[in-house]
Design an enzyme around this catalytic site. Structure first.
Site, PDB file in Angstrom:
ATOM      1  N   SER A 139       0.828  -1.216   0.000  1.00 21.81           N
ATOM      2  CA  SER A 139       0.000   0.000   0.000  1.00 21.81           C
ATOM      3  C   SER A 139       0.858   1.260   0.000  1.00 21.81           C
ATOM      4  CB  SER A 139      -0.906  -0.002   1.242  1.00 21.81           C
ATOM      5  OG  SER A 139      -0.144  -0.320   2.409  1.00 21.81           O
ATOM      6  N   LYS A 192      10.340  -6.960   4.856  1.00 22.58           N
ATOM      7  CA  LYS A 192      10.414  -6.740   3.406  1.00 22.58           C
ATOM      8  C   LYS A 192      11.172  -5.463   3.072  1.00 22.58           C
ATOM      9  CE  LYS A 192       7.187  -3.408   3.609  1.00 22.58           C
ATOM     10  NZ  LYS A 192       7.357  -1.995   3.239  1.00 22.58           N
TER      11      LYS A 192
END
EC number: 1.1.1.94
Length: 340
Positions: A139, A192
């Site tokens: 996002s 990540k």
């Protein structure tokens, strides 16, 4: 209608405030820059962190945290990981009733290597906590601000709490799934960023698509390996907060971690990169925290270790690539028992 205060007026906090306002909630947002809060109230724009986006006029911005928290029943925390304890210590002196604490920050606390939900539960008295919920997934704030289709995950120990947050945010352009694996969701979102830095370096060096695909795949293996060791569900890392977030963060120019890595790959020093970014690059701090966790828990994370040496020991990025490619040969399937 829920009364909710967004704590943190950066790009992501502002974008999420827009989603909540679009859904008809009573939305307040707090930031420590009074001039920026004034701009958001008068011009309905956050020109520093989300320029060019017109904010819903119903969002009310505050530079006083005490005023922002009056009568709220839910808070959404979106501040840098290093700032959490200071902000929470101030908040617990203001909040008087149990409320829902949502956080949407992707990182691990520097120094302690704790997940953000753990920090919240340590700092906030139990009698002031209704639930702790994590909102995470692929996002970019810039796209959410433009109301482009986005899908994320709401995670909590109590599934009803995750579903309540799902209902808070869900609309025609912002879809929310639920997951009971709060550990895996938090770790996927945090770790990540390490691989995104490495992906940026790969692109900065011009190593090509083959190298980047290998990096992302093996990077996900590292994330899942550490995540499982810490109690996360391996399947979570194949979902939105694992593979999904990894893809978007490693491949988009919106990603500040990718951009930082790209500059490193082109020969800039870490100091030059951080100075030029103007916003927090969580992946740098997370690399240090994850490296310390991996050593403590005896989890093999070669990409993380190589990046740690580049960031904190002054290793050359090309040498780091060479060290990874020159590792002892292995069967790929050796990773499978770690994932299942």
């Amino acid at each position: 209608m829920t009364k909710i205060t967004v704590v943190g007026a950066g790009s992501w906090g502002t974008a999420l405030a827009m989603v909540l306002a679009d859904n008809g909630h009573d939305v307040r947002i707090w930031g420590n820059r009074s001039e920026l809060m004034d701009e958001m109230n008068t011009k309905h724009e956050n020109s520093r962190y989300l320029p060019g986006i017109t904010l819903p006029s119903t969002i009310v911005a505050y530079s006083s945290l005490e005023e922002a928290l009056v009568d709220v029943n839910t808070v959404l925390l979106v501040v840098p990981t290093k700032a959490y304890r200071d902000v929470l210590q101030e908040m617990k002196e203001i909040v008087t009733e149990p409320i829902t604490w949502i956080h949407a920050s992707k990182g691990i606390e520097p120094g302690t290597s704790k997940r953000i939900s753990e920090v919240i539960e340590e700092e906030i008295p139990e009698n002031l906590i209704k639930d702790v919920v994590v909102l995470s997934g692929p996002s970019h704030a810039e796209e959410v601000g433009l109301r482009q289709a986005t899908t994320v995950t709401s995670a909590a120990k109590r599934m009803e709490a995750a579903e309540e947050v799902q209902d808070l945010f869900m609309n025609s352009y912002f879809r929310v799934y639920t997951n009971p694996d709060i550990v895996g969701v938090e770790l996927g979102g945090a770790l990540k960023n390490i691989i995104a830095l490495a992906a940026g370096i790969t692109d900065g060096l011009g190593l090509g698509d083959n190298a980047k695909a290998a990096l992302m795949t093996r990077g996900l293996t590292e994330i899942a390996r550490l995540g499982r060791k810490m109690g996360g569900n391996p399947l979570t890392f194949a979902g939105l907060t694992g593979m999904g977030d990894l893809i978007v963060t490693c491949t988009s120019v919106h990603s500040r971690n990718w951009r930082a890595g790209n500059m490193l790959g082109k020969g800039h020093s870490l100091e030059e990169v951080l100075e030029s970014m103007g916003m927090v690059v969580e992946g740098v701090r997370t690399t240090k925290a994850a490296h310390e966790l991996a050593e403590k828990m005896e989890v093999e994370m070669p990409i993380t270790a190589a990046l740690y040496d580049v960031l904190f020991n002054g290793n050359n990025v090309k040498d780091a690539v060479g060290s990874l490619m020159g590792r002892v040969r292995k069967h790929e399937v050796e990773a499978i028992p770690d994932l299942l």
